[in-house]
Design an enzyme around this catalytic site. Structure first.
Site, PDB file in Angstrom:
ATOM      1  N   GLU A  86      40.081  48.572  45.077  1.00 57.33           N
ATOM      2  CA  GLU A  86      41.191  48.382  46.026  1.00 57.33           C
ATOM      3  C   GLU A  86      42.372  49.328  45.779  1.00 57.33           C
ATOM      4  OE1 GLU A  86      40.539  43.947  47.779  1.00 57.33           O
ATOM      5  OE2 GLU A  86      42.197  44.194  46.356  1.00 57.33           O
ATOM      6  N   CYS A 125      53.532  63.191  40.249  1.00 52.38           N
ATOM      7  CA  CYS A 125      53.490  63.217  41.724  1.00 52.38           C
ATOM      8  C   CYS A 125      54.488  64.232  42.269  1.00 52.38           C
ATOM      9  CB  CYS A 125      53.764  61.816  42.268  1.00 52.38           C
ATOM     10  SG  CYS A 125      52.304  60.763  42.170  1.00 52.38           S
ATOM     11  N   GLU A 183      33.657  41.843  48.865  1.00 52.47           N
ATOM     12  CA  GLU A 183      34.258  40.593  48.396  1.00 52.47           C
ATOM     13  C   GLU A 183      34.440  39.675  49.602  1.00 52.47           C
ATOM     14  OE1 GLU A 183      36.994  42.790  44.971  1.00 52.47           O
ATOM     15  OE2 GLU A 183      37.806  41.107  46.112  1.00 52.47           O
TER      16      GLU A 183
HETATM   17  C1  GLA Z   1      40.855  41.415  45.691  1.00 52.29           C
HETATM   18  C2  GLA Z   1      40.431  42.067  44.400  1.00 52.29           C
HETATM   19  C3  GLA Z   1      39.771  41.114  43.478  1.00 52.29           C
HETATM   20  C4  GLA Z   1      40.519  39.825  43.469  1.00 52.29           C
HETATM   21  C5  GLA Z   1      40.456  39.256  44.858  1.00 52.29           C
HETATM   22  C6  GLA Z   1      41.096  37.909  44.930  1.00 52.29           C
HETATM   23  O1  GLA Z   1      40.124  41.623  46.758  1.00 52.29           O
HETATM   24  O2  GLA Z   1      39.586  43.176  44.580  1.00 52.29           O
HETATM   25  O3  GLA Z   1      39.784  41.669  42.198  1.00 52.29           O
HETATM   26  O4  GLA Z   1      41.818  40.030  43.090  1.00 52.29           O
HETATM   27  O5  GLA Z   1      41.143  40.107  45.705  1.00 52.29           O
HETATM   28  O6  GLA Z   1      42.333  38.029  45.399  1.00 52.29           O
END
Ligand code: GLA
Length: 704
Positions: free
Chosen positions: A191, A204, A342
């Protein structure tokens, strides 16, 4: 109230200045890999059916539980797990000393139960030895202070030290697992830009200047195109150019836009480091990244990934049907392939706590993702963590290992997905309607936001909702996409215009398409500068109208004016009101009230075989519904089904002569729908009846 807003918002610059080491983004080799060679690197994806799995944390689980976990994971019909994305300190406890024993054992235990592994590269969570020995790797906030290193994502993409150490751990991992048959794919980091989405570090600052040198080649070039004669901002040396730190007054829009583009390129080049390493040693594995956040141009970012992964947590929204559907549609447009890495399983929370999914919702949301093109479904997570920030982010199993309702729902879903998987894999969503999403334009409005009501992401979702309510498939695409496959294209907030895009819009219309542009579009060039041309710049002839003046209604705007169509419909204004002066276009709506009453608000201009429509306000749900209905009707587009209630969502995936119809009841009431005859129910494994009784949150997958 915690909101995990979905970010429903330019490619690499290739040049070099003498003596400056070419940053990775200038050596883009794998561009458009997925498009050029869709199967390469995705062998692990297409083996047998939809990728089905769970995020598993053997590094947070007593080894004594692994074997039983693997048995239950297999029992639930799963074929894959994702592991290791946060386990750097375990795999490199000291600098340059690597230890993969824990994951070796876990992967072996999982393999005994036929479960393959997606490895996450752990660069989202650097070990303490790293951040304490090399504090220069830390991300720096706009206040100039480095991040605290006790959570995650606290690093700088442009830190040379962090780049070297990140490549080090990734190369060590890939080489270590080079011949392991149980590894099938890779998730790069985790993420990007979640939690923080800009950095003001010295690294940067230095790399931003390099980036500007590449782009503008000379200070004259930069000064001219940024228009720095304004407020005596003229730069006489590159080291006078700085990151847009908070300042007494308003920054130059050109600086703000280039900073966003630079941030996006920095993330992409950090990712490319790792893609290159994995491709070198494991060319057949698929590579993905997960999550959609701010300041990343995902069309550019996803070009050398095999599939893009969305992280889906619907309970961030009270009514997730359309917001989630729009997010899937957006993600699918990144590089044409998407999966879920996820998927929400149970109640979720960190310091806040969200509502729990109601019985049946978990499965419904998973099928909604597949309905919108997902080729993989991985749930977050197998067992809820016992310690750390996410003790409340529920998995399939609770901390006490007792399988409860969630495990039963999970097993049901596994069985159903395995049933439809072989049929569905390789099928795609064909749409006649598309919405252009241009990151540059979103970034312009991030800075020059006009009023707090302006929400471009919401406008994409309104257009998605309007099409979905009318039972049409719809795409959200890049301005670089091929428009010719569509019949109706919407262009919200296309504030920046360039000859390439103008030519594409013109070509699409002249070939017979209907193009509907939103207000205040084609106003500036790609340098985010105004021009001396009449608005819409370079397109006044195509739209057959000119913008004579405009008004910006302050919040709440919707009751301040309306757009009155010739059929009597009056749509509420959304913030912006363009007062149009038609040249060749026909006026189809005028302003309803205020000093502009009776002046043209919406025009349509016949050009070639098609139509160019100028909608003089920003889109809201009412205008989206009205315009989709009107122009889809004009193009005689056929809804997938008719007479279905709004809360029953439908999509259609196609593979060869076969169509797969996804019918999803998002309401907590039973509904009856009539589908007609000739359908086969893929989940039930029998002919479908002509009338379907759908229980709350129930779904059907029909084939014809
Ligand atoms: C995100 C992250 C996970 C976890 C979930 C739950 O998507 O990638 O590591 O933190 O959210 O919030």
């Amino acid at each position: 109230m915690i909101t995990r807003r979905r970010f429903l918002a330019d490619g690499a610059v290739v040049a070099t200045a003498a003596g400056v080491k070419l940053p990775v983004w200038a050596r883009v080799k794998n561009v458009a890999r997925a498009a050029a060679n869709p199967t390469a690197g995705s062998a692990g994806l297409v083996e047998h059916g939809l990728l089905l799995g769970v995020d598993y944390y053997p590094d947070q689980t007593p080894e004594s539980l692994w074997s039983e976990d693997a048995r239950m994971i297999a029992e639930a019909g799963l074929t894959n797990v994702r592991v290791a994305e946060f386990a750097w300190s375990l795999m490199e406890p000291r600098e340059d000393s690597y230890d993969f024993t824990l994951f070796d054992s876990a992967i072996a235990v999982l393999a005994k139960h036929g479960i393959k592994v997606i490895l996450g590269t752990p660069t989202a969570t650097p070990p303490k030895w790293l951040t304490h020995k090399y504090p220069e790797v830390l991300r720096v906030g706009p206040d100039g202070r480095p991040d605290n290193d006790q959570t995650r994502r606290h690093y700088c993409y442009n830190s040379p030290k962090y780049r070297r150490l990140s490549k080090g751990i990734v190369e060590a991992m890939v080489i270590h697992y080079k011949d392991n048959p149980n590894v099938v794919g890779w998730q790069i980091d985790n993420e990007f830009n979640c939690e923080t989405h800009e950095c003001f570090s010295n690294s940067c600052r230095r790399v931003f200047r390099d980036w500007l040198v590449h782009k503008y080649q000379s200070l004259d070039g930069l000064n001219t195109r940024w228009g720095t004669q304004f407020w005596s901002q003229r730069y006489a040396a590159w080291d006078q150019v700085d990151l847009p730190f908070p300042a007494p007054s308003f920054h130059n829009p050109a600086l703000m836009l280039d900073f966003k583009r630079f941030t996006s390129d920095s993330v992409a080049s950090f990712k490319d480091d790792q893609v290159e390493i994995i491709r070198k040693y494991r060319p057949n594995d698929f590579i993905t990244h997960n999550g959609v956040f701010k300041n990343i141009d995902y069309y550019n970012f996803a070009r050398n990934l095999d599939i893009y992964s969305y992280d889906n947590y619907p309970t961030f929204s009270d009514a997730p049907q359309y917001g989630t559907g729009a997010a899937f549609t957006m993600t699918r447009g990144f590089n044409g392939r998407m999966m879920i890495m996820e998927e929400q399983t149970g109640p979720g929370g960190q310091t806040y706590l969200l509502r729990s999914p109601r019985p049946g919702e978990m499965n419904l949301w998973a099928f909604q993702a597949i309905a919108h093109g997902a080729d993989g479904m991985i749930h977050f997570r197998w067992r809820t963590a016992r310690t750390g920030a996410e003790e409340y982010w529920s998995g399939v199993l609770d901390q006490d290992n007792i399988p409860r309702t969630r495990f039963q729902e999970f097993k049901k879903e596994g069985t159903e997905i395995n049933k439809i998987g072989p049929e569905i894999l390789g099928s795609r969503i064909d749409s006649d309607i598309a919405v252009i999403k241009d990151y540059d334009d979103e970034w312009v409005f991030d800075h020059q936001y006009f009023t707090r009501e302006v929400n471009i992401g919401a406008e994409y979702a309104y257009l998605f909702q309007a099409a979905s309510e009318l039972k049409y498939n719809i795409d959200i695409v890049s301005p670089n996409a091929d428009f010719s496959r569509y019949k109706v294209v919407f262009g919200p907030h296309l504030i920046l215009m360039d000859p390439t895009l103008a030519k594409k819009i013109r070509g699409f219309v002249e070939q017979g398409g209907i193009f509907i542009v939103g207000a205040h579009s084609a106003v500036k060039n790609r340098d985010n500068a105004m021009t001396d041309q009449v608005i819409p710049i370079t397109l006044t002839d195509l739209f057959g109208t000119e913008v004579d003046s405009f008004n910006c209604y302050q919040a709440p705007s919707r009751d301040k004016n309306g757009l009155k169509f010739e059929d009597g419909s009056v749509l509420p204004v959304n913030v912006f009101a363009d007062l149009l002066k038609p040249t060749t276009a026909k006026v189809i709506a005028t302003w309803d009230r205020d000093y502009m009453k009776g002046i043209a608000a919406v025009t349509e201009n016949q050009a070639g075989k098609g139509k160019a429509v100028y909608y003089g306000s920003f889109f809201n749900l009412e205008s989206a519904r009205y315009l989709v209905q009107r122009f889809a009707g004009e193009k005689n587009l056929q809804p997938i089904f008719t007479n279905f209630p709004k809360e029953v969502e439908v999509t259609k995936r196609t593979k060869g002569n076969n169509n797969y119809y996804f019918i999803l009841n998002h309401s907590n009431q039973s509904v009856t729908v009539n589908v007609g005859s000739g359908f086969y129910d893929l989940i039930e494994g029998k002919d479908a009846s002509t009338t379907l009784e759908l229980r709350p949150f129930e779904y059907k997958v029909l084939k014809r």
